[in-house]
Scaffold this motif. Structure first.
Motif: not given
Length: 600
Positions: A485-486, A490-492, A498-499, A525-526
């Motif tokens: 998030a930063e 992201h991975s697909f 993502c929380t 989750n990530c």
């Protein structure tokens, strides 16, 4: 009957129904399918949800709870204590069958009315924020697990204890970041391995002890990146590869992946199996196009995540424990002679049921327990039941349910996706067949917009101590931003769930300290989506061995030089096979014979 080619009414591709398939359908008295095997699997997976939880209030007691169901959904949802209580009975919601409406419309109306369990907890104690767990104890954010204890952030941990971020394994003990590995102890970042101890960063290893960063090893000890060393040298090297340090973990992972992609892989992960096709198969016999089957699966086809003595069944997922003669079902234990179900246990001869327990001969029921001869939750005599069920099956063919995309659902079809309680991106289908929003909507699936999160971040990942020994107890009070998030990278698949932030719980911190593992930089989750990046989808491609004689085929920057002379000599191996590795993947794939000549 002879094999027959049909056109899938979902994807519009042709598929073949073999003679043995017709024999099975005739045995259980169901018509042949109109969806191809992959579309049937995706359809079933849209009826399972296990990673998206919402804050809500119990519709019975009013207490706060975590729920699989969106607060705005039309369903009646109870917390687990209220759902298991004797204060209500699913028979209270019984209704007459209406021959003026399609069956699936009536079943959907019943599902909305009958109270649902917010998260499915069966015979489990102190399992916070968990779902689909059975006989588990002291687990946290644990999903689809069976007889697990002290497991955190795990998915399908079976008969395992003291594990964190570890999935799809049997008899895991003190495992971290481990995926699809059985009988492992004190392992970190281990994939598709068995009977390994005190090791980290392994792939497809067996019987290994004190190994680090290795691929395709058998019964070895004191190896680092596939190089043998003495016990003393190994101990010295491991001082450098300190997994308590985040920087060392990143360095080790990069080097391990270099070895992983430059080393040939066998076409499918099959162990102790006879007459099987598919991938990720162990202790299985006479099974075709099956994926993730373990321990006593026999005479089955199109199974996904089944095991523990599952026999004579087609098209079921997350199912097993002495079960047989099943067709088109999701999530069951000890179920026999049943078709078209979602969540069932200790039941016999049920069809089109949701959450049937200790039941016999049900049709179109929801939440029924300890009953038999019920239709839409209404009680009948055995004779009345048998006559009525035949009439309903005829009615389902005469008045099929037609979804918004024009697909017809007669008797013999699984529940339509559009009446599932969950949108595509909430369902398990999204994990195994990820789609972007536009793709999902084009295919006729619904999509749930994620609520914007506004956590008060107190620590960024860049500010976390590199080593676990330097982490203070005060970390338990912090809200840590997810690194994905930063960086907005992201991975697909994980970007949608993502929380954005996470906290460390006391049991987790104790685990990291005792195992000497650095703090995570991603939300749970990530981390899950990063963990599953090396797994294959549950589908097969026809390919040829990539052994070109003395070397492998060049794959990007990677090419492997053979260490043994193969039976085909310096010529290109002509062996063809079915594999879950698509040609687009980076891995070098050898046929089983070439693989064994190199590594066994």
């Amino acid at each position: 009957m002879n094999p027959e080619i049909k056109n899938c009414q979902n994807c519009k591709q042709d598929f073949t129904i073999e003679s043995e398939d017709f024999a099975f359908y005739d045995k259980i008295k169901v018509p042949s399918p109109t969806f191809c095997a992959e579309c049937r699997l995706v359809r079933r997976l849209t009826w399972r949800q296990d990673r998206t939880l919402y804050k809500d209030k119990c519709n019975s007691c009013g207490e706060d709870m975590m729920s699989l169901y969106h607060p705005d959904s039309p369903y009646t949802v109870y917390c687990s204590p209220c759902w298991w209580a004797d204060s209500w009975d699913a028979s209270e919601y019984a209704r007459e069958y209406d021959f003026s409406k399609p069956f699936f419309q009536q079943f959907h109306e019943l599902m909305i009315a009958v109270p649902k369990q917010a998260t499915y907890l069966t015979k489990s104690i102190d399992c916070k924020y968990s779902d689909a767990v059975t006989n588990c104890k002291n687990c946290y954010l644990n999903f689809g697990s069976y007889i697990a204890e002290d497991c955190l952030y795990c998915n399908t941990a079976l008969m395992s204890k003291s594990c964190v971020d570890s999935d799809l394994g049997i008899n895991m003990d003190h495992a971290y970041g481990t995926y699809n590995s059985d009988d492992v102890y004190n392992t970190k970042f281990v994939w598709f391995s068995e009977e390994c101890m005190d090791s980290s960063f392994l792939f497809d290893c067996r019987g290994c002890l004190d190994c680090f960063g290795c691929v395709n090893l058998r019964n070895k000890k004191y190896h680092i990146f596939n190089r043998a060393c003495s016990k003393k040298e190994y101990a010295e090297q491991m001082k450098y590869w300190d997994m308590g340090s985040y920087k060392k973990v990143l360095e080790a992972k990069a080097r391990f992946l270099d070895l992983y992609y430059s080393t040939p892989h066998r076409p499918s992960w099959i162990t102790n199996a006879v007459n099987v096709t598919g991938d990720n198969i162990e202790n299985t016999k006479n099974c075709q196009t099956c994926f993730a089957t373990k321990n006593g699966v026999e005479n089955c086809k199109y199974i996904f995540l089944g095991g523990l003595n599952l026999k004579d069944s087609y098209d079921v997922c997350f199912t097993g424990e002495s079960a047989e003669l099943l067709y088109e079902g999701v999530g069951s234990l000890h179920v026999h002679g049943s078709s078209f179900f979602k969540g069932a246990s200790e039941s016999l001869n049920i069809e089109y049921c949701d959450q049937a327990r200790s039941a016999k001969k049900l049709f179109g029921c929801a939440g029924i327990q300890d009953k038999k001869f019920c239709i839409l939750n209404k009680q009948y005599s055995e004779k009345e039941y048998d006559v009525m069920v035949e009439k309903i099956k005829e009615h389902m063919d005469e008045m099929p349910y037609i979804d918004k995309s024009g697909r017809e659902y007669k008797y013999g079809e699984y529940f339509p996706t559009e009446i599932s309680p969950w949108a595509y991106n909430e369902s398990t289908a999204y994990q195994w067949f990820p789609l972007r929003k536009e793709e999902a909507l084009t295919k006729g699936y619904s999509w749930e917009a994620r609520e914007k999160r506004d956590y008060k971040i107190s620590v960024r990942t860049s500010d976390l101590p590199d080593h676990i020994r330097d982490v203070p107890d005060s970390i338990l009070e912090e809200v840590i931003s997810c690194k994905h998030a930063e960086e907005s990278v992201h991975s697909f698949g994980c970007e949608d769930i993502c929380t954005t932030a996470f906290k460390i719980i006391p049991e987790e911190l104790q685990f990291y300290r005792s195992m000497n593992i650095t703090l995570p930089r991603l939300c749970f989750n990530c981390r899950y989506y990063e963990r599953i990046s090396l797994r294959n989808p549950p589908k097969l491609w026809h390919r040829q061995c990539e052994c070109e004689g003395q070397k492998s085929k060049q794959k990007g920057d990677n090419q492997y030089t053979n260490t043994a002379t193969h039976v085909h000599g310096t010529a290109h191996c002509t062996t063809e096979f079915e594999t879950a590795y698509s040609s687009e993947k980076r891995e070098i794939i050898y046929c089983e014979k070439c693989y064994q000549e190199e590594f066994i």
